[in-house]
Design a protein around this motif. Sequence first.
Motif, PDB file in Angstrom:
ATOM      1  N   TYR A   1       0.980  -1.224   0.072  1.00 52.78           N
ATOM      2  CA  TYR A   1      -0.090   0.007  -0.117  1.00 52.78           C
ATOM      3  C   TYR A   1       0.800   1.339  -0.111  1.00 52.78           C
ATOM      4  O   TYR A   1       0.492   2.275  -0.695  1.00 52.78           O
ATOM      5  N   VAL A   2       1.889   1.239   0.772  1.00 52.45           N
ATOM      6  CA  VAL A   2       2.933   2.469   0.627  1.00 52.45           C
ATOM      7  C   VAL A   2       3.500   2.509  -0.600  1.00 52.45           C
ATOM      8  O   VAL A   2       3.489   3.826  -1.098  1.00 52.45           O
ATOM      9  N   LEU A   3       3.853   1.411  -1.406  1.00 47.36           N
ATOM     10  CA  LEU A   3       4.581   1.624  -2.471  1.00 47.36           C
ATOM     11  C   LEU A   3       3.363   2.032  -3.588  1.00 47.36           C
ATOM     12  O   LEU A   3       3.760   2.786  -4.379  1.00 47.36           O
ATOM     13  N   ALA A   4       2.269   1.614  -3.385  1.00 50.75           N
ATOM     14  CA  ALA A   4       1.149   2.048  -4.325  1.00 50.75           C
ATOM     15  C   ALA A   4       0.681   3.635  -4.196  1.00 50.75           C
ATOM     16  O   ALA A   4       0.833   4.195  -5.226  1.00 50.75           O
ATOM     17  N   LEU A   5       0.751   3.820  -2.912  1.00 53.87           N
ATOM     18  CA  LEU A   5       1.018   5.408  -2.781  1.00 53.87           C
ATOM     19  C   LEU A   5       1.886   6.057  -3.351  1.00 53.87           C
ATOM     20  O   LEU A   5       1.610   7.361  -3.911  1.00 53.87           O
ATOM     21  N   LEU A   6       3.025   5.743  -3.342  1.00 55.48           N
ATOM     22  CA  LEU A   6       4.420   6.279  -3.662  1.00 55.48           C
ATOM     23  C   LEU A   6       4.296   6.369  -5.352  1.00 55.48           C
ATOM     24  O   LEU A   6       4.615   7.246  -6.088  1.00 55.48           O
ATOM     25  N   VAL A   7       3.785   5.327  -5.855  1.00 56.03           N
ATOM     26  CA  VAL A   7       3.677   5.061  -7.222  1.00 56.03           C
ATOM     27  C   VAL A   7       2.555   6.280  -7.813  1.00 56.03           C
ATOM     28  O   VAL A   7       2.780   7.167  -8.689  1.00 56.03           O
ATOM     29  N   GLY A   8       1.478   6.671  -7.018  1.00 55.16           N
ATOM     30  CA  GLY A   8       0.484   7.646  -7.350  1.00 55.16           C
ATOM     31  C   GLY A   8       1.202   9.002  -7.367  1.00 55.16           C
ATOM     32  O   GLY A   8       0.580   9.933  -7.964  1.00 55.16           O
ATOM     33  N   VAL A   9       1.840   9.134  -6.332  1.00 53.48           N
ATOM     34  CA  VAL A   9       2.552  10.466  -5.800  1.00 53.48           C
ATOM     35  C   VAL A   9       3.233  10.824  -7.112  1.00 53.48           C
ATOM     36  O   VAL A   9       3.481  11.737  -7.814  1.00 53.48           O
ATOM     37  N   PHE A  10       4.164   9.664  -7.399  1.00 54.24           N
ATOM     38  CA  PHE A  10       5.254   9.976  -8.632  1.00 54.24           C
ATOM     39  C   PHE A  10       4.460  10.228  -9.785  1.00 54.24           C
ATOM     40  O   PHE A  10       4.925  11.170 -10.850  1.00 54.24           O
ATOM     41  N   VAL A  11       3.363   9.505 -10.177  1.00 51.16           N
ATOM     42  CA  VAL A  11       2.694   9.741 -11.477  1.00 51.16           C
ATOM     43  C   VAL A  11       1.956  11.080 -11.420  1.00 51.16           C
ATOM     44  O   VAL A  11       2.118  11.685 -12.656  1.00 51.16           O
ATOM     45  N   SER A  12       1.259  11.475 -10.458  1.00 45.77           N
ATOM     46  CA  SER A  12       0.642  12.665 -10.300  1.00 45.77           C
ATOM     47  C   SER A  12       1.479  13.778 -10.511  1.00 45.77           C
ATOM     48  O   SER A  12       1.144  14.804 -11.196  1.00 45.77           O
ATOM     49  N   LEU A  13       2.490  13.560  -9.646  1.00 39.54           N
ATOM     50  CA  LEU A  13       3.569  14.881  -9.785  1.00 39.54           C
ATOM     51  C   LEU A  13       4.384  14.772 -11.171  1.00 39.54           C
ATOM     52  O   LEU A  13       4.459  15.946 -11.653  1.00 39.54           O
ATOM     53  N   GLY A  14       4.551  13.676 -11.994  1.00 43.21           N
ATOM     54  CA  GLY A  14       5.121  13.888 -13.195  1.00 43.21           C
ATOM     55  C   GLY A  14       4.136  14.450 -14.193  1.00 43.21           C
ATOM     56  O   GLY A  14       4.608  15.273 -14.966  1.00 43.21           O
ATOM     57  N   VAL A  15       2.880  14.134 -13.952  1.00 41.58           N
ATOM     58  CA  VAL A  15       1.955  14.494 -15.121  1.00 41.58           C
ATOM     59  C   VAL A  15       1.789  16.028 -14.537  1.00 41.58           C
ATOM     60  O   VAL A  15       1.671  16.989 -15.611  1.00 41.58           O
ATOM     61  N   TYR A  16       1.667  16.370 -13.775  1.00 34.77           N
ATOM     62  CA  TYR A  16       1.636  18.131 -13.241  1.00 34.77           C
ATOM     63  C   TYR A  16       2.610  18.865 -13.904  1.00 34.77           C
ATOM     64  O   TYR A  16       2.655  19.914 -14.274  1.00 34.77           O
TER      65      TYR A  16
END
Length: 125
Positions: free
Chosen positions: A3-18
Motif C-alpha cells: 500500500y505504501v508503494l502504491a501510494l508512492l507510485v500515485g504520488v510519482f505519476v501525479s507529480l510527473g503529469v503535473y
Amino acid sequence: MDYVLALLVGVFVSLGVYLLLSRSVIRMILGMTILGNGVNLLIFTAGRVTRGVAPIVPAGLDAPLGPIANPLPQALILTAIVIGFSMFAFLLVLAYRAYQSLDADNTDRMRLAEPDNAPQPPLSY
C-alpha cells in the motif's frame, strides 16, 4: 508495504503529469523523469516485493527449494533505468540548445520565434 508503494507510485505519476503540463521546458523534462521513475516503481511493485533468495536452482534439482525472487521485473526495471537516464540526458542537451538558440525556456515564447508567414501544412493528401 504494498500500500505504501502504491501510494508512492500515485504520488510519482501525479507529480510527473503535473510537471509535464507546465510551460517550462526544464519542468517538463523533470516531469518525464519522475513519471518514468513512477512507472519503474509500478513494475517493481507488480512483480511482488518479497524477500527471497536468488533464483538459482541447485545442481541435481529441477526447481528451487524455497521461495525465490522474481528476476523479470528487476531486469525490466534495470533496462528502463538505463533508457530513462539516456533520454533525460538527451532532452537536457536539447533543452539547453533550444535555450541558447531562442533565449527562452517558456514554450509560449518559443512559439513566438516561429515566422509569421510560415507555410501551412497540407490539409489533406
